[in-house]
Design an enzyme around this catalytic site. Structure first.
Site, PDB file in Angstrom:
ATOM      1  N   HIS A  54       0.836  -1.202   0.000  1.00 38.39           N
ATOM      2  CA  HIS A  54       0.000   0.000   0.000  1.00 38.39           C
ATOM      3  C   HIS A  54       0.872   1.253   0.000  1.00 38.39           C
ATOM      4  O   HIS A  54       1.717   1.408   0.874  1.00 38.39           O
ATOM      5  CB  HIS A  54      -0.883  -0.017   1.253  1.00 38.39           C
ATOM      6  CG  HIS A  54      -1.814   1.149   1.372  1.00 38.39           C
ATOM      7  ND1 HIS A  54      -1.856   1.948   2.493  1.00 38.39           N
ATOM      8  CD2 HIS A  54      -2.738   1.640   0.514  1.00 38.39           C
ATOM      9  CE1 HIS A  54      -2.780   2.876   2.318  1.00 38.39           C
ATOM     10  NE2 HIS A  54      -3.331   2.723   1.133  1.00 38.39           N
ATOM     11  N   GLU A 110       0.553  -0.722  -4.819  1.00 42.89           N
ATOM     12  CA  GLU A 110      -0.482   0.289  -5.054  1.00 42.89           C
ATOM     13  C   GLU A 110       0.123   1.636  -4.721  1.00 42.89           C
ATOM     14  O   GLU A 110       0.932   1.740  -3.784  1.00 42.89           O
ATOM     15  CB  GLU A 110      -1.680   0.018  -4.131  1.00 42.89           C
ATOM     16  CG  GLU A 110      -2.863   0.964  -4.294  1.00 42.89           C
ATOM     17  CD  GLU A 110      -2.880   2.175  -3.376  1.00 42.89           C
ATOM     18  OE1 GLU A 110      -3.801   2.982  -3.477  1.00 42.89           O
ATOM     19  OE2 GLU A 110      -1.934   2.339  -2.561  1.00 42.89           O
ATOM     20  N   ASP A 164      -0.813   6.226  -5.158  1.00 45.09           N
ATOM     21  CA  ASP A 164      -1.806   7.256  -5.491  1.00 45.09           C
ATOM     22  C   ASP A 164      -1.216   8.243  -6.485  1.00 45.09           C
ATOM     23  O   ASP A 164      -0.038   8.588  -6.398  1.00 45.09           O
ATOM     24  CB  ASP A 164      -2.207   8.014  -4.217  1.00 45.09           C
ATOM     25  CG  ASP A 164      -2.642   7.075  -3.118  1.00 45.09           C
ATOM     26  OD1 ASP A 164      -3.653   6.386  -3.308  1.00 45.09           O
ATOM     27  OD2 ASP A 164      -1.944   6.999  -2.074  1.00 45.09           O
ATOM     28  N   HIS A 222      -0.747  11.369  -1.911  1.00 43.47           N
ATOM     29  CA  HIS A 222      -2.056  11.002  -1.373  1.00 43.47           C
ATOM     30  C   HIS A 222      -2.912  12.182  -0.923  1.00 43.47           C
ATOM     31  O   HIS A 222      -4.114  12.218  -1.189  1.00 43.47           O
ATOM     32  CB  HIS A 222      -1.860  10.032  -0.204  1.00 43.47           C
ATOM     33  CG  HIS A 222      -3.149   9.581   0.419  1.00 43.47           C
ATOM     34  ND1 HIS A 222      -3.815  10.315   1.384  1.00 43.47           N
ATOM     35  CD2 HIS A 222      -3.921   8.483   0.192  1.00 43.47           C
ATOM     36  CE1 HIS A 222      -4.928   9.677   1.731  1.00 43.47           C
ATOM     37  NE2 HIS A 222      -5.017   8.564   1.027  1.00 43.47           N
ATOM     38  N   GLU A 274      -3.748   4.134  -8.293  1.00 48.87           N
ATOM     39  CA  GLU A 274      -5.006   4.720  -7.822  1.00 48.87           C
ATOM     40  C   GLU A 274      -5.067   6.187  -8.253  1.00 48.87           C
ATOM     41  O   GLU A 274      -4.250   7.000  -7.812  1.00 48.87           O
ATOM     42  CB  GLU A 274      -5.152   4.630  -6.302  1.00 48.87           C
ATOM     43  CG  GLU A 274      -6.524   5.172  -5.909  1.00 48.87           C
ATOM     44  CD  GLU A 274      -6.724   5.456  -4.433  1.00 48.87           C
ATOM     45  OE1 GLU A 274      -6.026   4.870  -3.595  1.00 48.87           O
ATOM     46  OE2 GLU A 274      -7.597   6.307  -4.147  1.00 48.87           O
TER      47      GLU A 274
HETATM   48  O1  G3P Z   1      -6.295   1.685  -3.191  1.00 46.52           O
HETATM   49  C1  G3P Z   1      -6.643   1.339  -1.902  1.00 46.52           C
HETATM   50  C2  G3P Z   1      -6.354   2.413  -0.905  1.00 46.52           C
HETATM   51  O2  G3P Z   1      -5.123   3.004  -1.205  1.00 46.52           O
HETATM   52  C3  G3P Z   1      -7.429   3.459  -0.861  1.00 46.52           C
HETATM   53  O3  G3P Z   1      -7.253   4.340   0.201  1.00 46.52           O
HETATM   54  O4  G3P Z   1      -6.737   6.574   1.059  1.00 46.52           O
HETATM   55  O5  G3P Z   1      -5.003   4.815   1.146  1.00 46.52           O
HETATM   56  O6  G3P Z   1      -5.636   5.809  -1.027  1.00 46.52           O
HETATM   57  P1  G3P Z   1      -6.106   5.422   0.336  1.00 46.52           P
HETATM   58 MG    MG Z   2      -4.481   4.622  -2.427  1.00 46.07          MG
END
Ligand code: G3P
Ligand code: MG
Length: 244
Positions: A10, A37, A39, A52, A112
């Site tokens: 993450h 993953e 952002d 993020h 993302e």
């Molecule tokens: O993609 C899953 C997760 O990353 C979504 O929440 O706020 O950590 O981007 P966030």
């Molecule tokens: Mg995310």
């Protein structure tokens, strides 16, 4: 159907290195995790970068909105020192830099799209442009996910070959029609709001299922028992060791 990995890091490997940085992607790869993953949002002058928050303060110490800061100014900030001194000097990477490193490391990517207010379509269009330019057409493409349906619609319309993931904290009532309309391959939900019944429904409808953000091994095992395909975690080291 898209084959999701059992574990995804993450924001890179957010428990081990500063989130959404190249150091974090390298750290994730060192754990043996196969996918990360991260952002993506736009700077004020529309450069897609790995980040993020709307505000730069938590990560860089500068109290300013990403949407009002040029890439040149963002690039000069330190996105690593807040995490640990050894990461001082780590910049906010461009999406282009992030994808180049991911290819070099042989990782899979879940991009993302995380637009700042009012930029859902623009952020998606910029993301597609970079992916189409930087990711070889012959290689399995990154999975593009978003909470923003307008962003996913732009990806569908401009680059239908890029697989899409519908993101939601709680599964919305209309998830199936949304996933169908947006031609998604996967559904990603918060683990704490998923139930065995909902997981079964998503799987029965033929979608890949990912859960975030899962940092507890027992919870991960329960989710996998329910049919969840992929655990998105800040601690890929722990999850890879426990679940592989
Ligand atoms: O993609 C899953 C997760 O990353 C979504 O929440 O706020 O950590 O981007 P966030
Ligand atoms: Mg995310």
């Amino acid at each position: 159907m898209l084959a999701l990995p059992r574990v995804m890091g993450h924001r890179g490997a957010a428990a081990l290195a500063p989130e959404n940085t190249l150091a974090g992607i390298r750290r994730a790869a060192a754990t043996g995790v196969r996918w990360v993953e991260f952002d993506v949002m736009l700077t004020g002058d529309s450069v897609p970068v790995l980040f993020h928050d709307d505000n730069l303060k938590r990560i860089t110490g500068r109290d300013a909105l990403m949407a009002q800061t040029t890439y040149k100014d963002v690039r000069a900030l330190d996105a690593g020192a807040w995490f640990r001194p050894e990461f001082a000097g780590e910049p906010v990477p461009t999406l282009e830099d992030g994808l180049a490193l991911i290819r070099e490391l042989g990782l899979g990517a879940n991009i993302e799209i995380k637009p700042t207010s009012g930029r859902d379509r623009e952020t998606a269009a910029a993301t597609v442009e970079v992916v189409e330019r930087c990711w070889p057409a012959a290689e399995p493409p990154p999975l593009i996910s978003s909470f923003k349906r307008d962003s996913l619609a732009v990806v569908r319309d401009r680059a239908a070959r890029l697989p899409r993931g519908l993101l939601a904290v709680r599964l919305p009532r209309d998830w199936l029609s949304a996933a169908r309309v947006l031609e998604c391959s996967t559904v990603h939900v918060a683990g704490r709001w998923l139930t065995a019944k909902r997981a079964a429904r998503i799987k029965a409808a033929g979608y890949g299922l990912a859960c975030f953000t899962i940092n507890d091994v027992a919870q991960a095992r329960t989710l996998l028992d329910w049919g969840v395909d992929s655990i998105i975690t800040d601690s890929p080291d722990v999850m890879v060791a426990a679940l592989s």
